[in-house]
Scaffold this motif. Structure first.
Motif, PDB file in Angstrom:
ATOM      1  N   PHE A  52      -6.319  -7.888   0.343  1.00  0.00           N
ATOM      2  CA  PHE A  52      -7.570  -7.142   0.428  1.00  0.00           C
ATOM      3  C   PHE A  52      -7.418  -5.670   0.035  1.00  0.00           C
ATOM      4  CE2 PHE A  52     -10.728  -4.888   3.226  1.00  0.00           C
ATOM      5  CZ  PHE A  52     -11.867  -5.311   2.538  1.00  0.00           C
ATOM      6  N   VAL A  53      -6.187  -5.147   0.082  1.00  0.00           N
ATOM      7  CA  VAL A  53      -5.951  -3.716  -0.123  1.00  0.00           C
ATOM      8  C   VAL A  53      -6.476  -3.197  -1.461  1.00  0.00           C
ATOM      9  CG1 VAL A  53      -4.116  -2.017  -0.546  1.00  0.00           C
ATOM     10  CG2 VAL A  53      -4.090  -3.398   1.518  1.00  0.00           C
ATOM     11  N   VAL A  69      -6.815  11.485   2.649  1.00  0.00           N
ATOM     12  CA  VAL A  69      -6.432  10.131   2.214  1.00  0.00           C
ATOM     13  C   VAL A  69      -5.839   9.352   3.384  1.00  0.00           C
ATOM     14  CG1 VAL A  69      -4.889   8.810   0.715  1.00  0.00           C
ATOM     15  CG2 VAL A  69      -6.090  10.804  -0.190  1.00  0.00           C
ATOM     16  N   TYR A  70      -4.951   9.996   4.140  1.00  0.00           N
ATOM     17  CA  TYR A  70      -4.322   9.348   5.295  1.00  0.00           C
ATOM     18  C   TYR A  70      -5.383   8.905   6.307  1.00  0.00           C
ATOM     19  CZ  TYR A  70      -1.397   8.850   9.480  1.00  0.00           C
ATOM     20  OH  TYR A  70      -0.783   8.377  10.616  1.00  0.00           O
ATOM     21  N   MET A  71      -6.349   9.776   6.588  1.00  0.00           N
ATOM     22  CA  MET A  71      -7.354   9.471   7.604  1.00  0.00           C
ATOM     23  C   MET A  71      -8.355   8.423   7.140  1.00  0.00           C
ATOM     24  SD  MET A  71      -6.322  11.080  10.182  1.00  0.00           S
ATOM     25  CE  MET A  71      -7.658  10.423  11.187  1.00  0.00           C
ATOM     26  N   SER A  99       0.739  14.966  -6.212  1.00  0.00           N
ATOM     27  CA  SER A  99       0.776  13.536  -5.919  1.00  0.00           C
ATOM     28  C   SER A  99       0.266  13.285  -4.500  1.00  0.00           C
ATOM     29  CB  SER A  99       2.198  12.985  -6.073  1.00  0.00           C
ATOM     30  OG  SER A  99       2.216  11.591  -5.840  1.00  0.00           O
ATOM     31  N   ILE A 100      -1.043  13.317  -4.354  1.00  0.00           N
ATOM     32  CA  ILE A 100      -1.657  13.159  -3.040  1.00  0.00           C
ATOM     33  C   ILE A 100      -1.393  11.760  -2.485  1.00  0.00           C
ATOM     34  CG2 ILE A 100      -3.859  13.141  -1.824  1.00  0.00           C
ATOM     35  CD1 ILE A 100      -4.842  15.185  -3.893  1.00  0.00           C
ATOM     36  N   ALA A 101      -1.399  10.745  -3.364  1.00  0.00           N
ATOM     37  CA  ALA A 101      -1.187   9.356  -2.930  1.00  0.00           C
ATOM     38  C   ALA A 101       0.167   9.192  -2.260  1.00  0.00           C
ATOM     39  CB  ALA A 101      -1.304   8.413  -4.129  1.00  0.00           C
ATOM     40  N   LEU A 102       1.238   9.713  -2.902  1.00  0.00           N
ATOM     41  CA  LEU A 102       2.573   9.590  -2.323  1.00  0.00           C
ATOM     42  C   LEU A 102       2.710  10.411  -1.052  1.00  0.00           C
ATOM     43  CD1 LEU A 102       4.985   9.612  -5.415  1.00  0.00           C
ATOM     44  CD2 LEU A 102       4.491   7.717  -3.849  1.00  0.00           C
ATOM     45  N   ASN A 103       2.136  11.587  -1.019  1.00  0.00           N
ATOM     46  CA  ASN A 103       2.235  12.437   0.159  1.00  0.00           C
ATOM     47  C   ASN A 103       1.598  11.773   1.384  1.00  0.00           C
ATOM     48  OD1 ASN A 103       3.475  14.319  -1.462  1.00  0.00           O
ATOM     49  ND2 ASN A 103       1.653  15.597  -1.711  1.00  0.00           N
ATOM     50  N   SER A 134      -4.188   3.208  -1.791  1.00  0.00           N
ATOM     51  CA  SER A 134      -3.594   1.862  -1.752  1.00  0.00           C
ATOM     52  C   SER A 134      -2.163   1.869  -1.226  1.00  0.00           C
ATOM     53  CB  SER A 134      -3.636   1.232  -3.144  1.00  0.00           C
ATOM     54  OG  SER A 134      -2.906   2.020  -4.070  1.00  0.00           O
ATOM     55  N   VAL A 135      -1.339   2.821  -1.677  1.00  0.00           N
ATOM     56  CA  VAL A 135       0.059   2.865  -1.214  1.00  0.00           C
ATOM     57  C   VAL A 135       0.114   3.117   0.286  1.00  0.00           C
ATOM     58  CG1 VAL A 135       2.295   3.975  -1.518  1.00  0.00           C
ATOM     59  CG2 VAL A 135       0.767   3.733  -3.469  1.00  0.00           C
TER      60      VAL A 135
END
Length: 506
Positions: free
Chosen positions: A104-105, A40-42, A178-182, A119-120
């Motif tokens: 745009f996000v 997700v980060y990449m 919680s992959i999004a928060l991580n 998104s976060v």
């Protein structure tokens, strides 16, 4: 020549430390956060770089080039005017592009990436942009006055902070499931590290300003046209490069979805490729990067002074060192890359693609110095178009090949390499047209041939796998060094240059 070599050596050492620390950071990140959060980060990180490119608009490179030219002409009193005009331009671009980026996000994360979890992380990335833009302006100033220590140490400090935070702070915030928060926490660590780095640069900049305050023009702005004449073509190239990188995860995920792979699996796989394989391949890039940073003011100054001999010396030395770096990197990663990826990052898939990418990435090592030389010799527009053609070719080939059920990620890997080759070859062809640089394709033939000889003969004469990873890599590097020496690519005068430099620094 000594000042050019000295600046290169200083920045090379500092960038090596930055790369080494960044390497440690990525290993920690992969082990602490896991492949899904890294994925997700990449996928979000290229969008952050694209937003930053929009705001910077190539201004840091313009600052470095203009200040170097003013120094060569003895007009250092105008430095403050250059900085004021640059800050004003950056504020204007920030007010235009940052709100558009925020709006745009949601569309980017939900529709294009097909992953609302991103998104976060994207919002946190946008918060970094103003901080990074300020840092870019100050770095451009220090590059222009040939004070590379500040830029180098700021990067080292940034990586040290990132490693500390990822090792001791991130584990306390990680949430199971919680992959999004991580991933967002990881981007937050990038924000904090960037802020510390820019604070260091700001302190050094203010001290430098106090030393030259009496010599600087107290008011007025530097004409915008000379800045934009460098910034716009440069930004066009970098903007398109970051835009193609921004599109890369989108096309990668979409193409693999067409071939039958799920979005979650494609995201994790992209995280391995862009977060493990590519950074591993680019680890030795500290030498070409240092050369590319030094080249813009160095070649611009020599060109402005009409010193063709010095210009050619700097260009040829830079390209030869970059080609040698590429040969060593290609040989080591071709023979040992798969084992390195599996041992260091504990990845379970994709490590075998190092064999495909290593021979191609030889040309990536010469790409950034070539780009800087083209900018410094008033070929910025041509450099931009070369990057455009390479980026378009990569994306088109990626979608066509990666969407095939029989190829999938292999097709994406081939496309990445194809884009590198197109851009690098076009840069060489463009530089070859400029007769005063006296460069061409032939200066890269023997280093690449030496890599091929090593890749073929080294396992035959000295079988791999029996000495341990570090010893095996060292044997391969030594084998290549011998080949390069007998082909005349490593010369005795190189050691004399650096010995003289070491004596002068005592």
């Amino acid at each position: 020549m000594s000042s050019f070599i000295r600046g290169t050596v200083i920045l090379t050492f500092a960038v090596f430390m930055t790369k080494l620390l960044g390497f440690v950071y990525r290993i920690q990140f992969m082990r602490v956060a896991g492949e899904e959060a890294v994925g997700v980060y990449m996928t979000a990180y290229p969008a952050f770089i694209f937003f930053l490119s929009l705001v910077q608009l190539g201004i840091p490179i313009a600052i470095a080039k203009v200040i170097a030219e003013l120094t060569a002409k003895g007009q250092s009193a105008r430095f403050a005017q250059v900085m004021r005009s640059s800050v004003l331009l950056t504020i204007i671009t920030g007010l235009i592009f940052l709100p558009l980026s925020i709006l745009f996000v949601p569309f980017l994360s939900d529709t294009l990436l097909g992953n609302p979890a991103a998104s976060v992380t994207l919002f946190v990335g946008i918060a970094i942009v103003p901080i990074a833009a300020v840092g870019g302006i100050i770095r451009g100033y220090f590059q222009g006055i040939a004070r590379l220590e500040e830029t180098a140490w700021s990067q080292v400090i940034e990586q040290i902070v990132r490693i500390g935070l990822i090792t001791w702070m991130l584990p306390y915030f990680l949430t199971d499931g919680s992959i999004a928060l991580n991933a967002a926490y990881a981007m937050g660590i990038t924000l904090l590290a960037e802020a510390v780095s820019v604070l260091y640069l700001w302190i050094k900049f203010k001290k430098q300003q106090k030393k030259t305050a009496s010599l600087q023009s107290k008011d007025g702005l530097y004409p915008v046209n000379p800045l934009l004449a460098v910034a716009l073509p440069s930004s066009g190239s970098r903007l398109f490069g970051s835009f193609t990188w921004f599109l890369e995860p989108i096309i990668f995920i979409r193409a693999l979805a067409v071939s039958g792979l799920t979005a979650a699996a494609a995201t994790s796989l992209y995280g391995v490729i862009s977060g493990v394989l590519i950074p591993l391949l680019l680890f030795p890039q500290f030498i070409p990067y240092a050369l590319s940073v030094v080249l813009v003011p160095a070649v611009s100054g020599a060109s402005a002074a009409g010193n063709i001999k010095k210009l050619q010396e700097r260009i040829h030395l830079s390209l030869r060192l970059s080609a040698l770096t590429g040969a060593f990197a290609a040989a080591v990663f071709f023979v040992h890359g798969k084992e390195m990826a599996e041992t260091l990052f504990h990845v379970k898939q994709g490590a075998s693609y190092m064999v495909v990418l290593a021979p191609i990435f030889f040309f990536y090592y010469i790409q950034s110095p070539l780009f800087s030389i083209l900018q410094a010799t008033d070929e910025a527009k041509a450099a931009m178009m070369n990057s455009v053609y390479g980026g378009i070719a990569k994306l088109l080939v990626m979608f066509v090949l990666a969407s095939q059920p029989g190829l999938q990620e292999t097709g994406a890997i081939v496309a990445i390499g194809f884009g590198v080759l197109i851009t690098s070859f076009l840069h060489i062809a463009t530089l070859r047209r400029n007769r005063k640089t006296a460069t061409g394709f032939t200066m890269f033939v023997l280093p690449y041939a030496s890599f091929i000889i090593t890749a073929v003969l080294r396992p035959i004469f000295i079988p791999t796998g029996g000495y341990g990873l570090i010893a095996d890599c060292s044997i391969t590097a030594l084998f290549l060094a011998v080949v390069l020496f007998f082909t005349g690519q490593i010369r005795g005068e190189d050691f004399r240059h650096f010995r003289k430099l070491a004596v002068r620094q005592r």
